[in-house]
Design an enzyme around this catalytic site. Sequence first.
Site, short mmCIF file in Angstrom:
data_model
loop_
_atom_site.label_atom_id
_atom_site.label_comp_id
_atom_site.label_asym_id
_atom_site.label_seq_id
_atom_site.Cartn_x
_atom_site.Cartn_y
_atom_site.Cartn_z
N GLY A 9 -18.07 35.59 -19.23
CA GLY A 9 -18.31 34.30 -19.23
C GLY A 9 -18.82 33.39 -17.83
O GLY A 9 -17.97 32.54 -16.78
N GLN A 13 -17.15 26.84 -16.65
CA GLN A 13 -16.68 26.41 -15.35
C GLN A 13 -16.28 26.86 -14.01
O GLN A 13 -17.21 26.45 -13.46
CB GLN A 13 -15.86 25.01 -15.36
CG GLN A 13 -14.85 24.38 -14.46
CD GLN A 13 -14.11 24.61 -14.37
OE1 GLN A 13 -13.03 24.46 -15.77
NE2 GLN A 13 -13.62 22.35 -14.03
N ASP A 35 -22.75 36.32 -20.25
CA ASP A 35 -22.09 35.60 -21.27
C ASP A 35 -22.75 35.40 -23.19
O ASP A 35 -23.38 36.24 -23.03
CB ASP A 35 -22.37 33.67 -20.65
CG ASP A 35 -21.43 33.03 -20.78
OD1 ASP A 35 -20.57 32.32 -20.26
OD2 ASP A 35 -20.74 32.62 -22.95
N ILE A 36 -21.70 35.07 -23.59
CA ILE A 36 -22.53 35.31 -25.34
C ILE A 36 -23.26 34.98 -25.62
O ILE A 36 -24.04 35.13 -26.02
CB ILE A 36 -21.40 34.88 -25.65
CG1 ILE A 36 -21.19 34.69 -27.32
CG2 ILE A 36 -20.68 32.75 -25.89
CD1 ILE A 36 -20.62 36.26 -27.78
N TYR A 143 -2.82 28.90 -26.91
CA TYR A 143 -3.73 29.32 -25.74
C TYR A 143 -2.93 29.93 -24.98
O TYR A 143 -3.08 30.99 -25.06
CB TYR A 143 -4.63 28.37 -25.05
CG TYR A 143 -4.74 28.23 -23.37
CD1 TYR A 143 -5.84 29.32 -23.33
CD2 TYR A 143 -4.20 27.56 -22.88
CE1 TYR A 143 -6.46 29.83 -22.26
CE2 TYR A 143 -4.58 27.71 -21.44
CZ TYR A 143 -5.76 28.46 -21.15
OH TYR A 143 -6.61 28.92 -20.04
N LYS A 147 -2.08 33.93 -23.43
CA LYS A 147 -2.46 34.04 -22.07
C LYS A 147 -0.84 34.73 -22.20
O LYS A 147 -0.69 35.86 -21.23
CB LYS A 147 -2.34 32.75 -21.56
CG LYS A 147 -3.26 32.20 -21.28
CD LYS A 147 -4.50 33.52 -20.58
CE LYS A 147 -6.11 32.31 -20.37
NZ LYS A 147 -6.88 33.43 -19.78
N ILE A 173 -8.70 23.17 -13.05
CA ILE A 173 -9.78 22.82 -12.25
C ILE A 173 -10.80 21.84 -12.18
O ILE A 173 -10.53 21.88 -13.27
CB ILE A 173 -10.02 24.40 -12.10
CG1 ILE A 173 -9.05 25.84 -12.35
CG2 ILE A 173 -11.01 24.56 -11.28
CD1 ILE A 173 -8.23 25.62 -11.19
N1 SER Z 1 -7.32 23.94 -17.84
C1 SER Z 1 -6.60 24.13 -19.06
C2 SER Z 1 -7.00 23.59 -20.20
O1 SER Z 1 -6.35 22.52 -19.74
C3 SER Z 1 -4.92 25.31 -18.47
O2 SER Z 1 -5.52 26.47 -18.47
O3 SER Z 1 -6.71 24.12 -21.73
#
Ligand code: SER
Length: 314
Positions: A9, A13, A35-36, A143, A147, A173
């Site tokens: 990956g 970002q 990466d893919i 998601y 995780k 981030i």
């Molecule tokens: N930045 C991520 C998202 O918004 C959260 O880990 O999905």
Amino acid sequence: MKQCILILGACGQIGTELTQKLRSMYGNHAVIASDIREPISGCSSLAPFEILDASNKEAILKVVQKYQITQVYLLAAMLSVTAEKYPAEAWRLNMDSILAVLDLAKEQHIQKIFWPSSIAVFGPSTPKIKTSQKTIMEPSTVYGISKLSGEFWCNYYHEQYGVDVRSLRYPGIISWKTKPGGGTTDYAVDIFFKALKEGKYECFLAKDTRLPMMYMEDAVQATIALMQADRNRIKIRSSYNLAAIDFTPEEISEEIKKHLPDFEMSYHPDFRQKIADSWPQSIEDAEARKDWGWQHEFNLETMTRDMIHQLQKK
Ligand code: SER
């Protein structure tokens, strides 16, 4: 033993910037980007580069053997918004990739793994302010479920097979080199691009939605510090809480206005509001600070100043 790193990956970002940083530390040929698909700018800028599906264990093994890889940074994932649209694909990618890499470590092909978790492991029933490492964890997004499951697997492989896997629960981030895609915290990046280009931004979250965030420089620094720490200092093998700043859309827009006084912000919350509302507003990360010396550098003010400065240069 000489270390050789594989980034899965590498065009995303975080992958883009981790690849650059690790290459500046260890040399280009000690860090293999993958990466893919081919990066938009072409593979040459990222060479050595391999096209690699992070969920394909056999394909990863071939690259691991080709370059005698010792460490893998697994950054390929489907983020919160995209995962709600494609739940089955998100579960497959997010789970198959971590299980593939954990298996490669169990089978002694690699020695060390970095894998990011997220604030999305927390859910609506989690206490929202200064959320602690160990608390109620009932994620309500695809998601977050993937995780949290990944965290349990990391801990399991460490306990059962001694796998040296290390993980951080990243907040949103913020960065200017490569945009994030498909996340709920993405507004805090888009706002800068739109502020500079169009002088206005329509936010998809309500103005008082507080979320944990971090500037990319701090995220990269945390990741490398965690990976360089002595093995016996890593006490948590699921994933470490990690914090820097938290703010609301209104607060970041006020900060941007200090540099761009004509900037106009409007609010039009959509389905992503519900995802944001399920997450903590701020994070307590005492364990990371105590165990391996984590310290953040950027606050809302210094981050905003640097983002605007870097994007204006760009
Ligand atoms: N930045 C991520 C998202 O918004 C959260 O880990 O999905």
